[in-house]
Design an enzyme around this catalytic site. Structure first.
Site, PDB file in Angstrom:
ATOM      1  N   ASN A 136      24.312  -6.288   1.455  1.00  0.00           N
ATOM      2  CA  ASN A 136      23.065  -5.513   1.522  1.00  0.00           C
ATOM      3  C   ASN A 136      23.259  -4.074   1.959  1.00  0.00           C
ATOM      4  O   ASN A 136      22.382  -3.244   1.759  1.00  0.00           O
ATOM      5  CB  ASN A 136      22.059  -6.242   2.403  1.00  0.00           C
ATOM      6  CG  ASN A 136      21.551  -7.467   1.676  1.00  0.00           C
ATOM      7  OD1 ASN A 136      21.407  -7.445   0.448  1.00  0.00           O
ATOM      8  ND2 ASN A 136      21.330  -8.549   2.394  1.00  0.00           N
ATOM      9  N   HIS A 194      25.757 -16.284   4.919  1.00  0.00           N
ATOM     10  CA  HIS A 194      24.806 -15.535   4.086  1.00  0.00           C
ATOM     11  C   HIS A 194      24.936 -15.921   2.616  1.00  0.00           C
ATOM     12  O   HIS A 194      25.873 -15.496   1.929  1.00  0.00           O
ATOM     13  CB  HIS A 194      25.038 -14.030   4.295  1.00  0.00           C
ATOM     14  CG  HIS A 194      24.070 -13.169   3.562  1.00  0.00           C
ATOM     15  ND1 HIS A 194      24.378 -11.913   3.099  1.00  0.00           N
ATOM     16  CD2 HIS A 194      22.768 -13.376   3.205  1.00  0.00           C
ATOM     17  CE1 HIS A 194      23.328 -11.392   2.496  1.00  0.00           C
ATOM     18  NE2 HIS A 194      22.338 -12.257   2.541  1.00  0.00           N
ATOM     19  N   SER A 212      20.079 -11.721   6.281  1.00  0.00           N
ATOM     20  CA  SER A 212      20.685 -10.840   5.295  1.00  0.00           C
ATOM     21  C   SER A 212      21.133  -9.528   5.909  1.00  0.00           C
ATOM     22  O   SER A 212      21.743  -8.721   5.227  1.00  0.00           O
ATOM     23  CB  SER A 212      19.741 -10.582   4.126  1.00  0.00           C
ATOM     24  OG  SER A 212      18.420 -10.593   4.504  1.00  0.00           O
ATOM     25  N   GLU A 268      28.731 -14.882   2.142  1.00  0.00           N
ATOM     26  CA  GLU A 268      29.372 -13.997   3.124  1.00  0.00           C
ATOM     27  C   GLU A 268      29.397 -14.758   4.445  1.00  0.00           C
ATOM     28  O   GLU A 268      28.361 -15.257   4.889  1.00  0.00           O
ATOM     29  CB  GLU A 268      28.533 -12.728   3.339  1.00  0.00           C
ATOM     30  CG  GLU A 268      28.796 -11.606   2.371  1.00  0.00           C
ATOM     31  CD  GLU A 268      27.979 -10.359   2.702  1.00  0.00           C
ATOM     32  OE1 GLU A 268      28.559  -9.267   2.724  1.00  0.00           O
ATOM     33  OE2 GLU A 268      26.753 -10.454   2.924  1.00  0.00           O
TER      34      GLU A 268
END
Ligand SMILES: CC(=O)CC(=O)SCCNC(=O)CCNC(=O)[C@H](O)C(C)(C)COP(=O)(O)OP(=O)(O)OC[C@H]1O[C@@H](n2cnc3c(N)ncnc32)[C@H](O)[C@@H]1OP(=O)(O)O
Ligand SMILES: NC(=O)C1=CN([C@@H]2O[C@H](COP(=O)(O)OP(=O)(O)OC[C@H]3O[C@@H](n4cnc5c(N)ncnc54)[C@H](OP(=O)(O)O)[C@@H]3O)[C@@H](O)[C@H]2O)C=CC1
Length: 283
Positions: free
Chosen positions: A190, A140, A119, A152
């Site tokens: 994130n 991701h 992440s 992602e």
């Protein structure tokens, strides 16, 4: 050569979800973990999800059985010797991921793609421990994997275009939407989400409001499906702390410093929903 056989490493909340969506899309899947009890728990979650789909009329019993027949479990990384892609979803720790990728580089066939569901960790640094950095890529997924549409896709410095294309095609086959992001700590998801969660934890730490009030503000005021403290518990407080540390170290800005209360909870073993207690208590 197309992708048919997939190995997923780590049978935690992310790995089990990734294994489920891959098997649903028709891939042969081997789910690997270090402990049999984690494999059992991961498989249990998949069976529960598929049974709910059958109850709701979204799948037939036959479809459920066919999906489960495509799912195999493994405690041995050597089982990567005949796969076309590995998707690693073990714990968010660079040393562990590099050790797994080093071994996979020795074991997996030369054509195999080595993807990571990290992440926040730099893909380039994970790729650097292998002799095939052009076949290493970030894939991701979001939690809960069977529900969330986004993947992602992150290229490392050396990732080849055909590897990117193959992973993009696979993502579409999984009924997800791929978004391309460059290799920076935390990527896009994130880098934006975790500072918000960390700020919510600071607000609690400083006594600005109760946890329920903080969550209500973001749910009712901003239409977020979950408040930030509930979401932190859902992601896992250990994972939240790892991500903040990687943002802090990787981007070198004090605005990313993890809240001391987050550190304290993780040190206490309060990891959120998965451990039964985080900001909230779970049965
Ligand atoms: C940390 C990272 O690196 C990146 C991340 O993943 S960050 C986390 C990203 N995820 C989020 O932000 C999730 C935010 N929360 C949500 O979107 C929603 O609360 C939620 C989808 C999790 C649950 O939605 P809800 O409406 O509150 O609950 P509920 O009605 O029970 O569930 C909605 C649907 O999702 C399904 N679902 C919920 N949780 C699920 C799970 N863990 N696994 C599989 N399916 C699940 C339910 O079966 C239900 O499906 P149907 O409506 O088709 O029957
Ligand atoms: N939680 C989230 O919302 C999201 C997480 N991610 C990323 O996905 C990855 C996994 O996270 P998550 O599923 O939440 O974590 P969990 O803690 O639920 O699962 C991690 C699993 O990997 C296992 N594991 C640890 N080391 C190894 C190893 N060497 N080989 C095989 N398995 C291993 C763990 O076993 P044990 O407990 O014994 O160590 C555990 O079963 C992390 O990189 C995380 O950053 C990505 C998107 C969203």
């Amino acid at each position: 050569m197309g992708i048919h056989k997939v190995m997923v490493i780590g049978a935690g909340q992310m790995g089990s979800g990734i294994a489920q969506v891959c098997a649903q899309a028709g891939y042969e899947v081997t789910l690997n973990d270090v402990k049999p009890e984690f494999l059992e728990r991961g498989l249990g979650v998949i069976i529960k999800n598929l049974s709910r789909d059958v109850e709701k009329g979204r799948k037939t019993e036959e479809e459920k059985a066919a999906i489960l027949a495509r799912l195999h479990t493994s405690l041995d990384l050597q089982d990567a010797r005949d796969v076309d892609i590995v998707i690693e979803a073990a714990v968010e720790n660079m040393d562990i991921k590099q050790s797994i990728f080093k071994q996979l580089d020795e074991i997996a066939p030369a054509h195999a793609i080595l993807a990571t569901n990290t992440s926040s960790l730099p893909i380039t640094e994970i790729a650097a421990v292998t002799n095939r950095p052009e076949q290493v890529i970030g894939m991701h997924f979001m939690n809960p994997v069977p529900v969330m549409k986004l993947v992602e896709i992150i290229r490392g410095l050396a990732t080849a275009d055909e590897v990117y294309k193959a992973v993009e095609e696979m993502t579409v086959k999984l009924a997800k939407t791929p978004v391309e992001v460059n290799d920076f700590p935390g990527f896009i998801s994130n880098r934006i989400l975790l500072p918000m969660i960390n700020e919510a934890i600071y607000a609690l730490y400083e006594g600005v409001a109760t946890k329920e009030a903080i969550d209500d503000v973001m749910k009712l005021g901003m239409n977020h499906p979950m408040g930030p403290l509930t979401l932190a518990d859902f992601i896992g407080l250990d994972t939240c702390l790892y991500i903040m540390e990687i943002l802090h170290e990787g981007l070198g800005d004090s605005k990313y410093r993890p809240c001391p209360l987050l550190r304290k909870y993780v040190a206490a073993g309060w990891l959120g929903k998965k451990s039964g207690r985080g900001f909230y208590v779970y049965e």
